[in-house]
Design a protein around this motif. Structure first.
Motif, PDB file in Angstrom:
ATOM      1  N   ILE A   1       0.804  -1.265   0.021  1.00 57.82           N
ATOM      2  CA  ILE A   1      -0.072   0.043  -0.081  1.00 57.82           C
ATOM      3  C   ILE A   1       0.935   1.300  -0.138  1.00 57.82           C
ATOM      4  O   ILE A   1       0.503   2.118  -0.695  1.00 57.82           O
ATOM      5  N   CYS A   2       2.097   1.131   0.671  1.00 60.01           N
ATOM      6  CA  CYS A   2       3.057   2.246   1.061  1.00 60.01           C
ATOM      7  C   CYS A   2       3.611   2.394  -0.591  1.00 60.01           C
ATOM      8  O   CYS A   2       3.880   3.853  -0.673  1.00 60.01           O
ATOM      9  N   ASP A   3       3.807   1.615  -1.191  1.00 57.48           N
ATOM     10  CA  ASP A   3       4.650   1.736  -2.530  1.00 57.48           C
ATOM     11  C   ASP A   3       3.710   2.119  -3.591  1.00 57.48           C
ATOM     12  O   ASP A   3       3.170   1.507  -4.351  1.00 57.48           O
ATOM     13  N   ALA A   4       3.580   3.520  -3.359  1.00 55.69           N
ATOM     14  CA  ALA A   4       2.441   4.316  -4.187  1.00 55.69           C
ATOM     15  C   ALA A   4       2.760   4.018  -5.701  1.00 55.69           C
ATOM     16  O   ALA A   4       1.837   4.104  -6.520  1.00 55.69           O
ATOM     17  N   ASP A   5       4.103   4.029  -6.091  1.00 56.42           N
ATOM     18  CA  ASP A   5       4.193   4.083  -7.501  1.00 56.42           C
ATOM     19  C   ASP A   5       4.550   2.809  -7.913  1.00 56.42           C
ATOM     20  O   ASP A   5       4.931   2.624  -9.263  1.00 56.42           O
ATOM     21  N   ASP A   6       4.240   1.744  -7.311  1.00 57.52           N
ATOM     22  CA  ASP A   6       4.347   0.397  -7.681  1.00 57.52           C
ATOM     23  C   ASP A   6       5.395  -0.016  -8.208  1.00 57.52           C
ATOM     24  O   ASP A   6       5.525  -0.863  -9.282  1.00 57.52           O
ATOM     25  N   ASN A   7       6.698   0.462  -7.722  1.00 63.30           N
ATOM     26  CA  ASN A   7       7.933  -0.079  -8.514  1.00 63.30           C
ATOM     27  C   ASN A   7       8.634  -1.122  -7.718  1.00 63.30           C
ATOM     28  O   ASN A   7       9.809  -1.664  -7.891  1.00 63.30           O
ATOM     29  N   GLY A   8       7.865  -1.800  -6.742  1.00 58.29           N
ATOM     30  CA  GLY A   8       8.383  -2.921  -5.803  1.00 58.29           C
ATOM     31  C   GLY A   8       9.447  -2.710  -4.636  1.00 58.29           C
ATOM     32  O   GLY A   8       9.545  -3.490  -4.006  1.00 58.29           O
ATOM     33  N   VAL A   9       9.622  -1.204  -4.481  1.00 59.24           N
ATOM     34  CA  VAL A   9      10.478  -0.948  -3.285  1.00 59.24           C
ATOM     35  C   VAL A   9       9.986   0.458  -2.910  1.00 59.24           C
ATOM     36  O   VAL A   9       8.942   1.007  -3.365  1.00 59.24           O
TER      37      VAL A   9
END
Ligand SMILES: [Ca+2]
Ligand SMILES: [Ca+2]
Ligand SMILES: [Ca+2]
Length: 185
Positions: A112-120
Motif C-alpha cells: 500500500i505504501c509503494d504508491a508508484d508500484d515499483n516494488g520498493v
C-alpha cells in the motif's frame, strides 16, 4: 501483571497501540481488519482496492491464527497484557509460521505504501505513510528509513523489509535496525 520494560515488550506494545486505535479495554477483530481501510485511505485507496483487500486478508489470518486465542480471561477483548503475552507465546510455539503470517501482513502493508508500484519503498513513500498514520516528524522518519535501508541504496526492498520484520517481532537487541520498522523507536 506483566510489566512493559524489555525491548521486545516495548515493540509489541506499539503494535498493540496501532491495533487498538482509540478503543478502551482491548482489541476486537473488526478493529484489526479496519486498519487495512485506514491505511488505504491514507493513500487515497478505496476499501475494495486489491492492495487493501490483501492487507485485510493478511490481518484476518493473523487474527484467526494468533490474536483471537489471546483473550485468556474470555471477556471478548484482547487487552494489552493478553496481547504481549500472547505474541510471545505464538513466537515460542512456532516461530517460522508466526513470522510467515507477520511477513505477509508487513508485505501487504508495504505494498500500500509503494504508491508508484515499483516494488520498493523510497524515502518519500515511507515518510508519507508514517506522517499520515502515526503523525511522526519527517526528521525522525529520515533516521528510521536510514536504519532500515541496510545497503544504503535509498530504497527498502523486500529482503530488507523481511529482515526488519523478523527483528521487530523477535529481537531483544536495542540496536537492531528492524526496531524502526514502524517508525521512530
Ligand atoms: Ca480479555
Ligand atoms: Ca515505490
Ligand atoms: Ca536498500
Amino acid at each position: 501483571m506483566t510489566t512493559v520494560d524489555g525491548v521486545l515488550d516495548r515493540k509489541l506494545d506499539r503494535v498493540y497501540a496501532m491495533l487498538a486505535a482509540d478503543r478502551e479495554g482491548g482489541i476486537v477483530e473488526s478493529e484489526v481488519l479496519s486498519l487495512a481501510d485506514n491505511l488505504g485511505a491514507a493513500f487515497g485507496l478505496p476499501t475494495d482496492a486489491p492492495k487493501v483487500s490483501r492487507l485485510r486478508s493478511a490481518l484476518a489470518e493473523l487474527w484467526q491464527a494468533d490474536v483471537r486465542h489471546m483473550d485468556t480471561d474470555g471477556n471478548g477483548l484482547v487487552d494489552r497484557e493478553e496481547f504481549i503475552v500472547g505474541m510471545r507465546r505464538s513466537a515460542a510455539h512456532d516461530q517460522e509460521s508466526y513470522l510467515r503470517r507477520l511477513g505477509a501482513m508487513v508485505d501487504a502493508w508495504m505494498s500500500i505504501c509503494d504508491a508508484d508500484d515499483n516494488g520498493v519503498i523510497d524515502q518519500q513513500e515511507f515518510t508519507t505513510m508514517y506522517a499520515r498514520t502515526l503523525g511522526a516528524s519527517p526528521a525522525d522518519l529520515a533516521v528510521a528509513f536510514a536504519k532500515l535501508d541496510l545497503d544504503g541504496n535509498g530504497t527498502l526492498d523486500s529482503q530488507e523489509i523481511r529482515k526488519a520484520t523478523e527483528e521487530y517481532y523477535t529481537s531483544e537487541d536495542p540496536e537492531a535496525p528492524g526496531n524502526w520498522l514502524f517508525g521512530p523507536f
